[in-house]
Design a protein around this motif. Structure first.
Motif, PDB file in Angstrom:
ATOM      1  N   LYS A  80      -0.365  14.457 -10.673  1.00  0.00           N
ATOM      2  CA  LYS A  80      -1.045  14.582 -11.941  1.00  0.00           C
ATOM      3  C   LYS A  80      -0.148  14.773 -13.011  1.00  0.00           C
ATOM      4  O   LYS A  80      -0.631  14.542 -14.296  1.00  0.00           O
ATOM      5  CB  LYS A  80      -1.780  16.041 -11.389  1.00  0.00           C
ATOM      6  N   SER A  81       1.109  15.343 -12.852  1.00  0.00           N
ATOM      7  CA  SER A  81       1.987  15.607 -14.042  1.00  0.00           C
ATOM      8  C   SER A  81       1.976  14.487 -14.759  1.00  0.00           C
ATOM      9  O   SER A  81       2.461  14.383 -15.980  1.00  0.00           O
ATOM     10  CB  SER A  81       3.310  16.165 -13.496  1.00  0.00           C
ATOM     11  N   THR A  82       2.321  13.380 -13.914  1.00  0.00           N
ATOM     12  CA  THR A  82       2.543  12.050 -14.550  1.00  0.00           C
ATOM     13  C   THR A  82       1.564  10.992 -14.796  1.00  0.00           C
ATOM     14  O   THR A  82       1.508  10.065 -15.180  1.00  0.00           O
ATOM     15  CB  THR A  82       3.877  11.164 -13.766  1.00  0.00           C
ATOM     16  N   SER A  83       0.049  11.459 -14.393  1.00  0.00           N
ATOM     17  CA  SER A  83      -0.927  10.852 -14.309  1.00  0.00           C
ATOM     18  C   SER A  83      -0.768   9.409 -13.656  1.00  0.00           C
ATOM     19  O   SER A  83      -0.998   8.496 -13.985  1.00  0.00           O
ATOM     20  CB  SER A  83      -1.266  10.514 -15.739  1.00  0.00           C
ATOM     21  N   SER A  84      -0.214   9.512 -12.480  1.00  0.00           N
ATOM     22  CA  SER A  84      -0.069   8.444 -11.711  1.00  0.00           C
ATOM     23  C   SER A  84      -0.479   8.457 -10.219  1.00  0.00           C
ATOM     24  O   SER A  84      -0.673   9.753  -9.668  1.00  0.00           O
ATOM     25  CB  SER A  84       1.662   7.975 -11.621  1.00  0.00           C
ATOM     26  N   PHE A  85      -0.975   7.337  -9.847  1.00  0.00           N
ATOM     27  CA  PHE A  85      -1.577   7.341  -8.563  1.00  0.00           C
ATOM     28  C   PHE A  85      -1.014   6.100  -7.629  1.00  0.00           C
ATOM     29  O   PHE A  85      -1.837   5.056  -7.712  1.00  0.00           O
ATOM     30  CB  PHE A  85      -3.062   7.537  -8.389  1.00  0.00           C
ATOM     31  N   ASN A  86      -0.160   6.223  -7.195  1.00  0.00           N
ATOM     32  CA  ASN A  86       0.604   4.928  -6.582  1.00  0.00           C
ATOM     33  C   ASN A  86       0.398   4.736  -5.219  1.00  0.00           C
ATOM     34  O   ASN A  86       0.091   5.487  -4.422  1.00  0.00           O
ATOM     35  CB  ASN A  86       2.163   4.998  -6.825  1.00  0.00           C
ATOM     36  N   PHE A  87       0.392   3.589  -4.708  1.00  0.00           N
ATOM     37  CA  PHE A  87       0.061   3.053  -3.375  1.00  0.00           C
ATOM     38  C   PHE A  87       1.131   2.139  -2.761  1.00  0.00           C
ATOM     39  O   PHE A  87       1.808   1.217  -3.352  1.00  0.00           O
ATOM     40  CB  PHE A  87      -1.043   2.120  -3.626  1.00  0.00           C
ATOM     41  N   THR A  88       1.657   2.757  -1.570  1.00  0.00           N
ATOM     42  CA  THR A  88       2.740   1.940  -0.888  1.00  0.00           C
ATOM     43  C   THR A  88       2.249   1.319   0.502  1.00  0.00           C
ATOM     44  O   THR A  88       1.470   2.167   1.367  1.00  0.00           O
ATOM     45  CB  THR A  88       3.773   3.200  -0.574  1.00  0.00           C
ATOM     46  N   ILE A  89       2.482   0.241   0.592  1.00  0.00           N
ATOM     47  CA  ILE A  89       2.232  -0.389   2.013  1.00  0.00           C
ATOM     48  C   ILE A  89       3.610  -0.712   2.512  1.00  0.00           C
ATOM     49  O   ILE A  89       4.536  -1.276   2.046  1.00  0.00           O
ATOM     50  CB  ILE A  89       1.551  -1.986   1.698  1.00  0.00           C
ATOM     51  N   THR A  90       3.702  -0.035   3.762  1.00  0.00           N
ATOM     52  CA  THR A  90       4.981   0.159   4.767  1.00  0.00           C
ATOM     53  C   THR A  90       4.803  -1.214   5.596  1.00  0.00           C
ATOM     54  O   THR A  90       3.763  -1.138   6.353  1.00  0.00           O
ATOM     55  CB  THR A  90       4.902   1.093   5.542  1.00  0.00           C
ATOM     56  N   ALA A  91       5.848  -1.770   5.914  1.00  0.00           N
ATOM     57  CA  ALA A  91       5.987  -3.030   6.801  1.00  0.00           C
ATOM     58  C   ALA A  91       4.966  -3.931   6.422  1.00  0.00           C
ATOM     59  O   ALA A  91       4.056  -4.221   7.504  1.00  0.00           O
ATOM     60  CB  ALA A  91       6.055  -2.571   8.086  1.00  0.00           C
ATOM     61  N   SER A  92       4.882  -4.594   5.490  1.00  0.00           N
ATOM     62  CA  SER A  92       3.517  -5.134   4.795  1.00  0.00           C
ATOM     63  C   SER A  92       3.372  -6.503   5.768  1.00  0.00           C
ATOM     64  O   SER A  92       4.537  -6.994   6.540  1.00  0.00           O
ATOM     65  CB  SER A  92       4.200  -5.997   3.593  1.00  0.00           C
ATOM     66  N   GLN A  93       2.309  -6.887   5.700  1.00  0.00           N
ATOM     67  CA  GLN A  93       1.823  -8.061   6.730  1.00  0.00           C
ATOM     68  C   GLN A  93       1.121  -9.205   5.934  1.00  0.00           C
ATOM     69  O   GLN A  93       0.458  -8.838   4.622  1.00  0.00           O
ATOM     70  CB  GLN A  93       0.959  -7.700   7.586  1.00  0.00           C
ATOM     71  N   VAL A  94       1.060 -10.463   6.394  1.00  0.00           N
ATOM     72  CA  VAL A  94       0.381 -11.439   5.553  1.00  0.00           C
ATOM     73  C   VAL A  94      -0.987 -11.067   5.291  1.00  0.00           C
ATOM     74  O   VAL A  94      -1.543 -11.408   4.240  1.00  0.00           O
ATOM     75  CB  VAL A  94       0.477 -12.848   6.370  1.00  0.00           C
ATOM     76  N   VAL A  95      -1.878 -10.386   6.153  1.00  0.00           N
ATOM     77  CA  VAL A  95      -3.101 -10.014   5.990  1.00  0.00           C
ATOM     78  C   VAL A  95      -3.387  -9.082   4.754  1.00  0.00           C
ATOM     79  O   VAL A  95      -4.426  -8.645   4.287  1.00  0.00           O
ATOM     80  CB  VAL A  95      -3.814  -9.391   6.903  1.00  0.00           C
ATOM     81  N   ASP A  96      -2.081  -8.461   4.273  1.00  0.00           N
ATOM     82  CA  ASP A  96      -2.325  -7.434   3.177  1.00  0.00           C
ATOM     83  C   ASP A  96      -2.387  -8.192   1.785  1.00  0.00           C
ATOM     84  O   ASP A  96      -2.483  -7.660   0.622  1.00  0.00           O
ATOM     85  CB  ASP A  96      -0.851  -6.458   3.077  1.00  0.00           C
ATOM     86  N   SER A  97      -2.338  -9.392   1.849  1.00  0.00           N
ATOM     87  CA  SER A  97      -2.165 -10.266   0.716  1.00  0.00           C
ATOM     88  C   SER A  97      -3.640 -10.436   0.029  1.00  0.00           C
ATOM     89  O   SER A  97      -4.831 -10.616   0.859  1.00  0.00           O
ATOM     90  CB  SER A  97      -1.886 -11.905   0.653  1.00  0.00           C
TER      91      SER A  97
END
Lengths: 117, 113
Positions: free
Chosen positions: A70-87
């Motif tokens: 909240k302090s930086t007004s950010s809401f980041n999303f991380t995908i670990t060990a990405s896969q082709v289906v994440d495209s």
């Protein structure tokens, strides 16, 4: 004005790499919700997560994790060990309360994520 | 339970024509919202209806109109179509007007030639 900024237009990584999608928002509401949606080539919006403004706990769901600051007004999303289906195209979004108790969702412009085999 | 349904899936219209898009909300949901998603952009809010009344309107011209029926289904009408109206039109339903529980349908892809 209410606004969602996804500065990364496109990201391309090799499969199994970790990748973080950035999201910064602006709002005048004291209570609001933040969302992430996935949109595969088929076009349907797939809901991933909803977070209310009072809950700053990070969340992990399998290979997905979200960092709300909240302090930086950010809401980041991380995908670990990405896969082709994440495209897909990923949208960060923010709720906005309108007059007469109506509300709407404000979407960012999206980040196109390509995972190369 | 069935999710939000939209019809038709695709359609092609000519400039100047009129088009009607339809949406059936999830059973028990009383609010329907419409969004327009132009290629390469995020969805933009058009309307929100609750109990057959317009509760919110986005920055769209009067060529865009909508209505909600007693069974809570909704129609979006666009008159005098322009090339720029080509987009994916998404319908979202919720029990109340709160957006945090909006569920999106698969969309109608409109092409204006």
């Amino acid at each position: 004005a209410q606004k969602v900024t996804q500065a990364q237009t496109e990201i391309s990584v090799v499969e199994k790499e970790d990748v973080t999608l950035d999201c910064v928002y602006e709002t005048r509401d004291t209570t609001y919700y933040l969302f992430w949606y996935k949109q595969p080539p088929s076009g349907e919006l797939v809901f991933l997560i909803r977070r209310n403004s009072f809950d700053e706990q990070n969340e992990i769901s399998g290979r997905y994790s979200w960092n709300f600051q909240k302090s930086t007004s950010s809401f980041n999303f991380t995908i670990t060990a990405s896969q082709v289906v994440d495209s897909a195209v990923y949208f960060c979004a923010l709720s906005e309360t309108l007059y007469s108790s109506a509300s709407k969702i404000i979407f960012g412009s999206g980040t196109r994520l390509s995972i190369r085999p | 339970d069935a999710g939000v349904t939209q019809s038709p899936t695709h359609l092609i219209k000519t400039r100047g024509q009129q088009v009607t898009l339809r949406c059936s909300p999830i059973s028990g949901h009383k609010s329907v919202s419409w969004y327009q998603q132009v290629l390469g952009q995020g969805p933009q809010f058009i309307f929100q209806y609750y109990e057959k009344e317009e509760r919110g309107r986005g920055n769209f011209p009067d060529r865009f109109s909508a209505r909600q029926f007693p069974n809570y289904s909704s129609e979006l009408n666009v008159n005098a179509l322009l090339l720029g109206d080509s987009a994916l039109y998404l319908c979202a339903s919720s029990y109340w007007t709160e957006s945090y529980e909006q569920y999106f349908g698969p969309g109608t892809r409109l092409t204006v030639t």
